[in-house]
Write an enzyme that holds these catalytic residues in place. Sequence first.
Site, PDB file in Angstrom:
ATOM      1  N   GLY A   1      19.006   9.437  32.570  1.00  0.00           N
ATOM      2  CA  GLY A   1      20.547   9.373  32.376  1.00  0.00           C
ATOM      3  C   GLY A   1      21.460   8.324  32.263  1.00  0.00           C
TER       4      GLY A   1
ATOM      5  N   LYS B   1      27.510  14.156  53.149  1.00  0.00           N
ATOM      6  CA  LYS B   1      27.368  14.917  52.647  1.00  0.00           C
ATOM      7  C   LYS B   1      28.110  16.090  52.189  1.00  0.00           C
ATOM      8  CE  LYS B   1      26.731  12.691  47.949  1.00  0.00           C
ATOM      9  NZ  LYS B   1      26.455  11.218  47.907  1.00  0.00           N
TER      10      LYS B   1
END
Length: 360
Positions: A188, A88
């Site tokens: 979200g 990541k």
Amino acid sequence: MTDVSDGVLHTLFHSDQGGHEQVVLCQDRSSGLKAVIAIHSTALGPALGGTRFYPYASEEEAVADALNLSRGMSYKNAMAGLDHGGGKAVIIGDPETLKSEELLLAYGRFVASLGGRYVTACDVGTYVADMDVVARECRWTTGRSPENGGAGDSSVLTAFGVFQGMRASAQHLWGDPTLRGRTVGIAGVGKVGRHLVGHLLGEGARVVITDVRDESVRRIVDEHPSVAVASDTEALIRVEGLDIYAPCALGGALSDDSVPVLTAKIVCGAANNQLAHPGVEKDLADRGILYAPDYVVNAGGVIQVADELHGFDFDRCKAKAAKIFDTTLAIFARAKEDGIPPAAAADRIAEQRMAEARRG
């Protein structure tokens, strides 16, 4: 060195959350780029994971996030059956003000310098158009536009996979995978949450949403007038009659504060690192709340971007993402068999696959 830095280094070298193979700090002063690339494992193949562009409060916080997210990608890729390890990257700063072509090209050069050990893609704050720019400097880039040989927006299959995880959770808890008549709260409704709303309404579920961005809420309500709106996440998790809670924003949604007041019987969402700390899942279990491990159910996107490396085929990817239903049920069965929470069961399965790859 500050105490926070000491904590990050201890995490990297000594804690169970560490064990990373490589962490690269990147800086390009002319463009303002400050980035962290974390490679957790390449046991199953080149590390694969997205690039997050976020205004972290400190560089130490950014490093810690990269470590946690990359470790999660190792487990996600293993559980998705991909021949990829976990990695990541995070870019420090507000993408609304800092992002530029110069910065993305500089970032691409840093990723390219790793020679394929890390393959990047989109994440929070980065989009398909950004990956098209990064790819001009780095061939180890996925999540590109179809016009540039890519698969496009990976949030489509991420949402589809979460939907399959919800169906599996319903099957396990209620004996029926259908979500018709169930009430689902989504915190979200950006890239993934928006698509998830469509799947749920198509199934006949009732949907309640919240988002820190008013424009995201307005867009959903304009598209789907039947959707209800909660003022914030604190109100959403307390909605009476909530069956499923879907955290689809940033991590840490399940905490010592939120779990005691959560009304839902299932938690299944797209956000990464939903558990604020490892003990939270026991708290969920003690309250009779079924937790579908986030890195299992949100793997549809990484399935898509991994397929892009071999010539993208949407139908093939969707078929792989549909298997998240079976994988989720298998985790619940393993958890029951071993007498452990589902996240621990998922970890055991993923760790077994990575260990077998290392021995091989």
